[in-house]
Design a protein around this motif. Structure first.
Motif, PDB file in Angstrom:
ATOM      1  N   ARG A 265       0.840  -1.205   0.000  1.00  0.00           N
ATOM      2  CA  ARG A 265       0.000   0.000   0.000  1.00  0.00           C
ATOM      3  C   ARG A 265       0.877   1.258   0.000  1.00  0.00           C
ATOM      4  O   ARG A 265       1.799   1.384   0.805  1.00  0.00           O
ATOM      5  CB  ARG A 265      -0.903  -0.016   1.235  1.00  0.00           C
ATOM      6  CG  ARG A 265      -2.163   0.834   1.138  1.00  0.00           C
ATOM      7  CD  ARG A 265      -3.067   0.545   2.332  1.00  0.00           C
ATOM      8  NE  ARG A 265      -4.368   1.196   2.259  1.00  0.00           N
ATOM      9  CZ  ARG A 265      -5.428   0.685   1.657  1.00  0.00           C
ATOM     10  NH1 ARG A 265      -5.341  -0.505   1.078  1.00  0.00           N
ATOM     11  NH2 ARG A 265      -6.580   1.347   1.634  1.00  0.00           N
TER      12      ARG A 265
ATOM     13  N   HIS B 266      -7.893   9.360 -13.313  1.00  0.00           N
ATOM     14  CA  HIS B 266      -8.467   8.777 -12.104  1.00  0.00           C
ATOM     15  C   HIS B 266      -9.880   9.317 -11.872  1.00  0.00           C
ATOM     16  O   HIS B 266     -10.787   8.558 -11.484  1.00  0.00           O
ATOM     17  CB  HIS B 266      -7.574   9.080 -10.896  1.00  0.00           C
ATOM     18  CG  HIS B 266      -8.087   8.499  -9.619  1.00  0.00           C
ATOM     19  ND1 HIS B 266      -8.784   9.240  -8.687  1.00  0.00           N
ATOM     20  CD2 HIS B 266      -8.038   7.231  -9.130  1.00  0.00           C
ATOM     21  CE1 HIS B 266      -9.123   8.456  -7.685  1.00  0.00           C
ATOM     22  NE2 HIS B 266      -8.689   7.238  -7.925  1.00  0.00           N
TER      23      HIS B 266
ATOM     24  N   GLU C  27     -13.118   6.971 -11.600  1.00  0.00           N
ATOM     25  CA  GLU C  27     -13.894   7.044 -10.369  1.00  0.00           C
ATOM     26  C   GLU C  27     -15.366   7.379 -10.667  1.00  0.00           C
ATOM     27  O   GLU C  27     -16.280   6.862  -9.999  1.00  0.00           O
ATOM     28  CB  GLU C  27     -13.278   8.089  -9.449  1.00  0.00           C
ATOM     29  CG  GLU C  27     -13.668   7.967  -7.993  1.00  0.00           C
ATOM     30  CD  GLU C  27     -12.808   8.878  -7.119  1.00  0.00           C
ATOM     31  OE1 GLU C  27     -12.313   8.411  -6.088  1.00  0.00           O
ATOM     32  OE2 GLU C  27     -12.635  10.065  -7.484  1.00  0.00           O
TER      33      GLU C  27
ATOM     34  N   SER D 233     -11.717   1.693  -9.954  1.00  0.00           N
ATOM     35  CA  SER D 233     -10.345   2.100  -9.656  1.00  0.00           C
ATOM     36  C   SER D 233      -9.580   2.232 -10.969  1.00  0.00           C
ATOM     37  O   SER D 233     -10.006   1.709 -12.008  1.00  0.00           O
ATOM     38  CB  SER D 233      -9.673   1.068  -8.751  1.00  0.00           C
ATOM     39  OG  SER D 233     -10.341   1.001  -7.497  1.00  0.00           O
TER      40      SER D 233
ATOM     41  N   GLU E  96      -3.377  -0.640  -8.717  1.00  0.00           N
ATOM     42  CA  GLU E  96      -4.453   0.276  -9.071  1.00  0.00           C
ATOM     43  C   GLU E  96      -4.527   1.420  -8.064  1.00  0.00           C
ATOM     44  O   GLU E  96      -4.172   1.250  -6.887  1.00  0.00           O
ATOM     45  CB  GLU E  96      -5.792  -0.462  -9.118  1.00  0.00           C
ATOM     46  CG  GLU E  96      -6.170  -1.153  -7.825  1.00  0.00           C
ATOM     47  CD  GLU E  96      -7.415  -2.015  -7.945  1.00  0.00           C
ATOM     48  OE1 GLU E  96      -8.095  -1.955  -8.984  1.00  0.00           O
ATOM     49  OE2 GLU E  96      -7.709  -2.749  -6.982  1.00  0.00           O
TER      50      GLU E  96
ATOM     51  N   LEU F 247      -7.053   3.424  -6.064  1.00  0.00           N
ATOM     52  CA  LEU F 247      -8.405   3.076  -5.630  1.00  0.00           C
ATOM     53  C   LEU F 247      -9.406   4.197  -5.872  1.00  0.00           C
ATOM     54  O   LEU F 247      -9.084   5.387  -5.742  1.00  0.00           O
ATOM     55  CB  LEU F 247      -8.398   2.710  -4.145  1.00  0.00           C
ATOM     56  CG  LEU F 247      -7.523   1.514  -3.737  1.00  0.00           C
ATOM     57  CD1 LEU F 247      -7.634   1.271  -2.243  1.00  0.00           C
ATOM     58  CD2 LEU F 247      -7.899   0.257  -4.522  1.00  0.00           C
TER      59      LEU F 247
ATOM     60  N   VAL G 285     -11.403   6.168  -2.230  1.00  0.00           N
ATOM     61  CA  VAL G 285     -10.636   5.922  -1.004  1.00  0.00           C
ATOM     62  C   VAL G 285      -9.620   7.044  -0.824  1.00  0.00           C
ATOM     63  O   VAL G 285      -8.831   7.325  -1.732  1.00  0.00           O
ATOM     64  CB  VAL G 285      -9.910   4.562  -1.041  1.00  0.00           C
ATOM     65  CG1 VAL G 285      -9.057   4.372   0.211  1.00  0.00           C
ATOM     66  CG2 VAL G 285     -10.913   3.424  -1.181  1.00  0.00           C
TER      67      VAL G 285
ATOM     68  N   ASN H 170      -4.744  10.133  -2.301  1.00  0.00           N
ATOM     69  CA  ASN H 170      -5.165   8.910  -2.980  1.00  0.00           C
ATOM     70  C   ASN H 170      -4.349   7.712  -2.478  1.00  0.00           C
ATOM     71  O   ASN H 170      -3.343   7.873  -1.781  1.00  0.00           O
ATOM     72  CB  ASN H 170      -5.010   9.067  -4.483  1.00  0.00           C
ATOM     73  CG  ASN H 170      -5.951  10.121  -5.045  1.00  0.00           C
ATOM     74  OD1 ASN H 170      -5.541  11.244  -5.355  1.00  0.00           O
ATOM     75  ND2 ASN H 170      -7.211   9.781  -5.158  1.00  0.00           N
TER      76      ASN H 170
ATOM     77  N   VAL I 136      -2.702   0.456  -4.464  1.00  0.00           N
ATOM     78  CA  VAL I 136      -2.526  -0.884  -3.918  1.00  0.00           C
ATOM     79  C   VAL I 136      -1.764  -1.727  -4.937  1.00  0.00           C
ATOM     80  O   VAL I 136      -2.156  -1.799  -6.115  1.00  0.00           O
ATOM     81  CB  VAL I 136      -3.876  -1.544  -3.576  1.00  0.00           C
ATOM     82  CG1 VAL I 136      -3.683  -3.001  -3.172  1.00  0.00           C
ATOM     83  CG2 VAL I 136      -4.559  -0.782  -2.445  1.00  0.00           C
TER      84      VAL I 136
END
Length: 463
Positions: A166, A181, A185, A190, A253, A255, A258, A279, A282
């Protein structure tokens, strides 16, 4: 396996062969906490900017390569140019888009780690400044595709180590990756992405280009800098294409929906930055060369962090200016002004009003640039003392300085409004008036300088 002439290690081999004085191998054990950063800043204080390879990092067998982009001479050599002509060479090359070549396998495909094997804490990620929230991957090129058009991009975004798989990431430049992104989203998805570590300085340079058509790939710009197709290979996330000669690829990716705390981080402004889009990336898979090198960019106001920004901004501003002002000679964005906030323009003024036209164009070309000084072509724009002499002796403040309030600026500019991220931008006309009997500048000819050096040399005084 790919040819390595477009790789980080190909660049290192060239430096060792042709500029051995510009590469420094440190074999003494070095901590990943603060010490690498301190070494590079001390070299800079001494007026030196070699590529640095830390061969013995405590707790790992992976060497760390840094400061690959802190030396104008080496960057100019990559473009077969003289150091002073680097912005022009960059400007010309990066407009020559060359389609990419996709090869069957990347050099980074020797070792593949998946699932529980993924452990980013095992990488020699430096902890750079005591104010930083955690160790940061600073040379990670994020590669992703626009979910609407399919056109990809690549660029730097700071990556905070938060766990084995992470990373915190900030998309605060609010350019293409931020928009990719946002579009993903909006679909409730993701954004598939790959982090590439260990690329050639020309990739570093090309990835910093911002002003280009939306259908053009950054990789085509980088190919233009190399003068040949940039070699790519498909990785295992969404078939994203990444540089085939890279050292390490982290697949995963960014997320959707999140957000977690990210920062503070020692930014190029010379200040700790607490501003972030917060941001989260992961990691699902890591691929790397068997003998991988870990590339890190020293953060803060290091030349490694800033010099490429200086050159790319110089080239982009010069390109914009010469569309309407062919008498513009050169542009300089000094390292000591954070490689962003000040641009100095040299021109052969042939009509009053041209300096203001140049200032407005420069301020409108580059988001981060908030101060522009225009000088006559008798002033050396690479010598701040000469520039300040022009400001001190040629500026009439009541007519030569203008302000533009409420202009969008960089989110991490400490002077920008914390809610709107706007600033007041400023132009300074430090050119001499054309139609007045203005004072004549004192000069020393090149012949006189040569003779003076001869006299001093005979007296035992050398540079």
């Amino acid at each position: 396996m790919t040819n390595d002439n477009q790789s980080l290690r190909g660049f290192l081999e060239t430096v060792e062969q042709e500029f051995p004085e510009e590469i420094l191998r440190i074999r003494e054990p070095v901590s990943r906490n603060l010490e690498m950063t301190s070494v590079v800043f001390e070299l800079d204080r001494l007026g030196k900017s070699p590529v640095v390879i830390f061969e013995n990092i405590e707790g790992t067998k992976t060497p760390v390569v840094t400061n690959i982009a802190g030396n104008r001479k080496l960057l100019a050599h990559c473009l077969n140019a003289e150091a002073r002509n680097l912005p022009t060479a960059f400007r010309d090359r990066c407009q020559n888009y060359i389609p990419c070549e996709v090869v069957s396998r990347g050099a980074w495909d020797d070792i593949v780690l998946e699932g529980d094997q993924v452990d980013l804490t095992q990488l020699p990620i430096p902890f750079q400044f005591s104010v930083d929230a955690a160790p940061y991957i600073t040379a990670g090129q994020i590669c992703a595709r626009d979910p609407e058009t399919g056109v990809d991009t690549t660029g730097f975004h700071r990556l905070m180590l938060k766990g084995k798989n992470r990373l915190g990431i900030s998309l605060h430049s609010r350019r293409r990756m931020y928009e990719f992104h946002r579009r993903a989203e909006a679909r409730g998805q993701s954004l598939p992405a790959a982090i590439v570590i260990g690329t050639h300085p020309l990739h570093y340079m090309g990835s910093m280009v911002y002003a280009y058509p939306p259908h053009v790939r950054k990789y085509e710009i980088i190919g233009g800098l190399f003068g040949e197709p940039y070699r790519l290979a498909r990785c295992g996330v969404n078939n994203i294409e990444v540089p085939a000669g890279a050292e390490i690829v982290i697949e995963g990716e960014i997320l959707a929906g999140v957000h977690e705390p990210e920062g503070p981080f020692g930014e190029f402004t010379g200040y700790a930055s607490y501003r972030s889009t917060q941001n989260v990336f992961v990691a699902h898979r890591v691929r790397m060369r068997r003998d991988a090198l870990f590339h890190s960019v020293v953060s803060g106001m290091s030349r490694d962090h800033i010099l490429i920004s200086c050159i790319t901004r110089e080239g982009e501003i010069l390109n914009a200016l010469r569309r309407n002002l062919p008498n513009v000679k050169a542009v300089h964005v000094p390292h000591k002004t954070c490689g962003a906030f000040l641009a100095i323009v040299s021109m052969k003024k042939i009509a009053e009003g041209e300096p203001k036209m140049a200032m407005l164009t420069a301020l409108g070309t580059e988001l981060y640039t908030k101060h522009v000084i225009v000088v006559d072509d008798d002033v050396d724009i690479f010598d701040m003392e000469d520039v300040m002499w022009a400001v001190a002796t040629r500026v009439r403040a009541e007519k030569d300085i203008f302000l533009v309030p409420g202009v969008k600026s960089a989110i991490i500019d400490p002077t920008s409004d914390p809610k709107t991220f706007t600033v007041t931008k400023m132009g300074i006309d430090a050119t001499a008036p054309l139609n007045e009997n203005f004072a004549e500048r004192l000069t020393i000819s090149d012949a006189q300088r040569t003779r003076a050096r001869q006299i001093l040399g005979n007296a035992g005084v050398t540079a």
